[in-house]
Design an enzyme around this catalytic site. Sequence first.
Site, PDB file in Angstrom:
ATOM      1  N   HIS A  62      13.591   2.461 -10.386  1.00 10.79           N
ATOM      2  CA  HIS A  62      14.878   2.598  -9.711  1.00 10.79           C
ATOM      3  C   HIS A  62      14.813   1.908  -8.349  1.00 10.79           C
ATOM      4  CE1 HIS A  62      12.544   5.975  -8.163  1.00 10.79           C
ATOM      5  NE2 HIS A  62      13.408   6.122  -7.166  1.00 10.79           N
ATOM      6  N   HIS A  64      15.185   2.769  -5.121  1.00 16.67           N
ATOM      7  CA  HIS A  64      14.834   3.346  -3.835  1.00 16.67           C
ATOM      8  C   HIS A  64      13.654   2.587  -3.231  1.00 16.67           C
ATOM      9  CE1 HIS A  64      17.010   7.460  -4.427  1.00 16.67           C
ATOM     10  NE2 HIS A  64      17.769   6.569  -3.833  1.00 16.67           N
ATOM     11  N   ASP A  66      10.901   3.172  -1.643  1.00 15.08           N
ATOM     12  CA  ASP A  66       9.485   3.490  -1.870  1.00 15.08           C
ATOM     13  C   ASP A  66       9.021   3.087  -3.263  1.00 15.08           C
ATOM     14  OD1 ASP A  66      11.189   5.561  -2.815  1.00 15.08           O
ATOM     15  OD2 ASP A  66       9.555   7.013  -2.821  1.00 15.08           O
ATOM     16  N   HIS A  67       9.922   2.530  -4.056  1.00 15.73           N
ATOM     17  CA  HIS A  67       9.567   2.047  -5.389  1.00 15.73           C
ATOM     18  C   HIS A  67       9.749   0.536  -5.542  1.00 15.73           C
ATOM     19  CE1 HIS A  67       9.249   6.089  -7.365  1.00 15.73           C
ATOM     20  NE2 HIS A  67       9.929   6.403  -6.268  1.00 15.73           N
ATOM     21  N   HIS A 139      18.447  11.189 -11.463  1.00 15.89           N
ATOM     22  CA  HIS A 139      18.061  11.048 -10.058  1.00 15.89           C
ATOM     23  C   HIS A 139      19.321  10.697  -9.272  1.00 15.89           C
ATOM     24  CE1 HIS A 139      15.327  10.652  -6.769  1.00 15.89           C
ATOM     25  NE2 HIS A 139      15.476   9.348  -6.630  1.00 15.89           N
ATOM     26  N   ASP A 209      11.567   8.653 -10.666  1.00 15.64           N
ATOM     27  CA  ASP A 209      12.038   9.896 -10.054  1.00 15.64           C
ATOM     28  C   ASP A 209      13.034  10.567 -10.993  1.00 15.64           C
ATOM     29  OD1 ASP A 209      10.448   9.149  -7.999  1.00 15.64           O
ATOM     30  OD2 ASP A 209      12.034   8.918  -6.519  1.00 15.64           O
ATOM     31  N   HIS A 268       3.358  10.978  -6.900  1.00 12.69           N
ATOM     32  CA  HIS A 268       4.561  10.933  -6.059  1.00 12.69           C
ATOM     33  C   HIS A 268       4.718  12.249  -5.289  1.00 12.69           C
ATOM     34  CE1 HIS A 268       8.937  10.562  -5.143  1.00 12.69           C
ATOM     35  NE2 HIS A 268       8.697   9.259  -5.193  1.00 12.69           N
TER      36      HIS A 268
END
Length: 322
Positions: A62, A64, A66-67, A139, A209, A268
């Site tokens: 996805h 976001h 941090d990914h 999510h 997530d 995570h």
Amino acid sequence: MQLQFLGTSAGVPTRRRNVTALAVLCSQGKGWFLIDCGEGTQHQVLQTSLSLNQLQGICITHMHGDHCYGLPGLLSSAAMNGRKAPLTIIAPKGIQQWIEATALYSEFNLGYELSFIEVNSQLHHRVGAVTIEAAKLSHRVPSHAYSFTEKTADFKLDVEKLIRDGVPRGPLWGQISKGISVAVNDRQISAQDYLIANHEAEKIVVGGDNDTPSLLGEICHGCQVLVHEATYTEDVALKVGSDVGHSYARLVAEFAQQAQIANLVLTHFSPRYQDHLKAAHCIDDIRHEAQQFYKGNLFLARDFATFDLDKQGQLSLMSRDL
């Protein structure tokens, strides 16, 4: 197959954990796949034996940061290290637009072709012996899980059937064992009809997530390993609230137990969970909560930890740190 964790923190990095990234290594050859690419992933790769020239594909769960914030830098480094082979990126639609805009405004020329595939629940992408499929999760933004199934040529002859069907011993059996179809008395014999797999296909599922682990029910069918986020313990999750879109240890553990998944790797983790036992929130709190509800082979991921999945479906920790 093997798993090598390159980042195991949620949201922001800590002194011991970078943000999310995971390498899935193929059983055959040196090829590998990258699932998510948080900021700094290219630095993490430098601490391993992984080569960006052997990277077979990138899967982004996805959008976001941090990914995915490490993606432009990693792609640029691959080019500067001499990569020429095309690279497939499986990701939400916005990833392609973002990478193309970054290339335009920062004037970087990769020198190799990028092929973008928009992830959806109908995904069925084959690379060599590995098949990649996806499932939709829950999510705050669209998020997916990926499964990696590797079928290796490891078969034995069905001797009883060969004898029963009158296939004479000798060179013909040798050809059949190599997957070559043969003719017997003007009758065509398909090799696949006389080969028995020594083991099930290796299958690993990696979730993005997700606050509803039960959504993984179908894609986890036949898998030996589930890698899933456990950002919190249940008590902290209740304080944070349900709108964050994350799972806690009990939630994932109950699903894995119900689905009879042999190996569960949690990752995570919220930065509030520290390694030392006297911390207000200790990483072992996540382990202890999961162990109450899951009786299989449980691991908590650490950066640079490497796991091996053997032919019998058993996951084992090969190394813990650098």
